[in-house]
Design a protein around this motif. Structure first.
Motif, PDB file in Angstrom:
ATOM      1  N   VAL A 141     -27.878 -24.305  28.109  1.00 44.96           N
ATOM      2  CA  VAL A 141     -27.432 -24.104  26.734  1.00 44.96           C
ATOM      3  C   VAL A 141     -27.070 -22.643  26.472  1.00 44.96           C
ATOM      4  O   VAL A 141     -26.031 -22.343  25.863  1.00 44.96           O
ATOM      5  N   TYR A 142     -27.895 -21.700  26.950  1.00 49.19           N
ATOM      6  CA  TYR A 142     -27.764 -20.307  26.529  1.00 49.19           C
ATOM      7  C   TYR A 142     -27.236 -19.350  27.595  1.00 49.19           C
ATOM      8  O   TYR A 142     -26.851 -18.225  27.254  1.00 49.19           O
ATOM      9  N   ASP A 143     -27.222 -19.740  28.864  1.00 55.31           N
ATOM     10  CA  ASP A 143     -26.948 -18.745  29.890  1.00 55.31           C
ATOM     11  C   ASP A 143     -25.784 -19.153  30.803  1.00 55.31           C
ATOM     12  O   ASP A 143     -24.644 -18.766  30.586  1.00 55.31           O
ATOM     13  N   ARG A 144     -26.058 -19.891  31.843  1.00 57.39           N
ATOM     14  CA  ARG A 144     -25.065 -20.381  32.810  1.00 57.39           C
ATOM     15  C   ARG A 144     -24.459 -19.280  33.677  1.00 57.39           C
ATOM     16  O   ARG A 144     -23.392 -19.472  34.277  1.00 57.39           O
ATOM     17  N   ARG A 145     -25.101 -18.112  33.800  1.00 50.35           N
ATOM     18  CA  ARG A 145     -24.527 -17.033  34.604  1.00 50.35           C
ATOM     19  C   ARG A 145     -24.542 -17.332  36.093  1.00 50.35           C
ATOM     20  O   ARG A 145     -23.734 -16.781  36.846  1.00 50.35           O
ATOM     21  N   TRP A 146     -25.456 -18.175  36.536  1.00 49.38           N
ATOM     22  CA  TRP A 146     -25.580 -18.456  37.970  1.00 49.38           C
ATOM     23  C   TRP A 146     -25.189 -19.902  38.293  1.00 49.38           C
ATOM     24  O   TRP A 146     -25.733 -20.520  39.185  1.00 49.38           O
ATOM     25  N   GLY A 147     -24.235 -20.428  37.563  1.00 52.78           N
ATOM     26  CA  GLY A 147     -23.767 -21.771  37.817  1.00 52.78           C
ATOM     27  C   GLY A 147     -24.236 -22.744  36.751  1.00 52.78           C
ATOM     28  O   GLY A 147     -25.129 -22.443  35.944  1.00 52.78           O
ATOM     29  N   SER A 148     -23.626 -23.918  36.748  1.00 50.24           N
ATOM     30  CA  SER A 148     -23.940 -24.911  35.729  1.00 50.24           C
ATOM     31  C   SER A 148     -23.636 -26.310  36.256  1.00 50.24           C
ATOM     32  O   SER A 148     -22.734 -26.507  37.069  1.00 50.24           O
ATOM     33  N   LEU A 149     -24.417 -27.269  35.792  1.00 44.33           N
ATOM     34  CA  LEU A 149     -24.166 -28.677  36.085  1.00 44.33           C
ATOM     35  C   LEU A 149     -23.432 -29.367  34.941  1.00 44.33           C
ATOM     36  O   LEU A 149     -23.213 -30.578  34.982  1.00 44.33           O
ATOM     37  N   GLY A 150     -23.086 -28.604  33.918  1.00 51.43           N
ATOM     38  CA  GLY A 150     -22.330 -29.157  32.811  1.00 51.43           C
ATOM     39  C   GLY A 150     -23.143 -29.977  31.830  1.00 51.43           C
ATOM     40  O   GLY A 150     -22.605 -30.859  31.150  1.00 51.43           O
ATOM     41  N   TRP A 151     -24.442 -29.691  31.744  1.00 47.73           N
ATOM     42  CA  TRP A 151     -25.273 -30.427  30.783  1.00 47.73           C
ATOM     43  C   TRP A 151     -24.844 -30.073  29.358  1.00 47.73           C
ATOM     44  O   TRP A 151     -24.387 -28.962  29.091  1.00 47.73           O
ATOM     45  N   PRO A 152     -25.015 -30.995  28.414  1.00 46.13           N
ATOM     46  CA  PRO A 152     -24.607 -30.731  27.029  1.00 46.13           C
ATOM     47  C   PRO A 152     -25.391 -29.583  26.395  1.00 46.13           C
ATOM     48  O   PRO A 152     -26.563 -29.377  26.705  1.00 46.13           O
ATOM     49  N   ARG A 153     -24.755 -28.870  25.500  1.00 45.85           N
ATOM     50  CA  ARG A 153     -25.388 -27.720  24.845  1.00 45.85           C
ATOM     51  C   ARG A 153     -26.185 -28.201  23.620  1.00 45.85           C
ATOM     52  O   ARG A 153     -25.722 -28.100  22.479  1.00 45.85           O
ATOM     53  N   TRP A 154     -27.347 -28.713  23.891  1.00 45.49           N
ATOM     54  CA  TRP A 154     -28.243 -29.249  22.861  1.00 45.49           C
ATOM     55  C   TRP A 154     -29.330 -28.216  22.590  1.00 45.49           C
ATOM     56  O   TRP A 154     -30.296 -28.088  23.343  1.00 45.49           O
ATOM     57  N   GLN A 155     -29.195 -27.445  21.528  1.00 46.95           N
ATOM     58  CA  GLN A 155     -30.068 -26.296  21.280  1.00 46.95           C
ATOM     59  C   GLN A 155     -31.513 -26.707  20.996  1.00 46.95           C
ATOM     60  O   GLN A 155     -32.433 -25.913  21.237  1.00 46.95           O
TER      61      GLN A 155
END
Length: 242
Positions: free
Chosen positions: A38-52
């Motif tokens: 949700v907040y970072d993703r600097r080291w890659g991402s699996l594309g999970w929804p941004r649910w705060q």
């Protein structure tokens, strides 16, 4: 509940504590990664929804892990010390591929789980819930908590690997079975607790004297992480602001 036991048996209290701590820890790890998504993703991402809202759920799982960790630690050190690292660790681990070396590594893996979880809950309590929503992603304790996630993941994988190595599937599933022996009946727990309470001072002193140095260090270190985590986070919350 009684039953015939042709499989490996684990004490009922251990299974309850292990299951509670394990589920809380797994929930905390999944929601921790989701919070990172949700907040970072600097080291890659699996594309999970941004649910705060997941950050609050992560905090709940983390709180349960923090509350259950001392219970698991005390049980492991007092009742399950043979399953933890021993003073002759280096001598026995060097005997690979002898079976005793794998059993020694299994004890080490059990110990590392406790240390890794202590590091995770301590670093989590040192964070502020305001950092991530405000985009403050460069705090030391945030990086430490991210690192604790990786350490915990590695510790769990090592624990499962060594458990499978020394006991296979029967040992892996033994902590999730429900049947228990009569001596483990919950009906007896209150009486055991009252007996222990009446002699708690002598019990603690005797147990401390008989414990090996590695277990003394383990118990002291993890309990200190829990206590300091609570104390320092409360200080940040309610202490002087100037």
């Amino acid at each position: 509940m009684s039953a015939k036991f042709s499989h490996l048996y684990q004490p009922l209290l251990l299974r309850i504590i292990h299951a509670g701590t394990g589920l809380a820890t797994l929930g905390a790890m999944v929601t921790a990664y989701w919070t990172y998504e949700v907040y970072d993703r600097r080291w890659g991402s699996l594309g999970w929804p941004r649910w705060q809202e997941v950050e609050g759920i992560h905090g709940t799982f983390g709180l349960w892990s923090l509350l259950l960790l001392p219970v698991l630690l005390i049980y492991a050190v007092h009742r399950g010390s043979k399953r933890l690292v021993q003073p002759d660790f280096l001598a026995k681990v060097g005997q690979i591929p002898a079976p005793i070396a794998w059993y020694t590594l299994h004890r080490f893996a059990n110990t590392m789980i406790l240390v890794a979880l202590g590091f995770a809950v301590f670093s989590g309590k040192m964070m502020s819930e305001k950092w991530l929503p405000q985009g403050e992603l460069d705090h030391f304790w945030y990086f430490a908590h991210l690192l604790s996630w990786a350490v915990m993941l590695g510790a769990i994988a090592f624990h499962l690997l060594m458990t499978a190595k020394v006991g296979g599937v029967p040992l892996l599933v033994s902590v999730w079975r429900w049947p228990y022996r009569p001596k483990d009946s919950p009906r007896l727990w209150w009486g055991h607790a009252m007996t222990w309470r009446q002699q708690w001072r002598s019990n603690i002193a005797q147990a401390w004297r008989s414990r090996s140095l590695p277990l003394k260090i383990l118990e002291t270190t993890v309990l200190l992480m829990v206590i300091l985590g609570w104390g320092l986070s409360l200080w940040k919350e309610f202490g002087p602001t100037s």
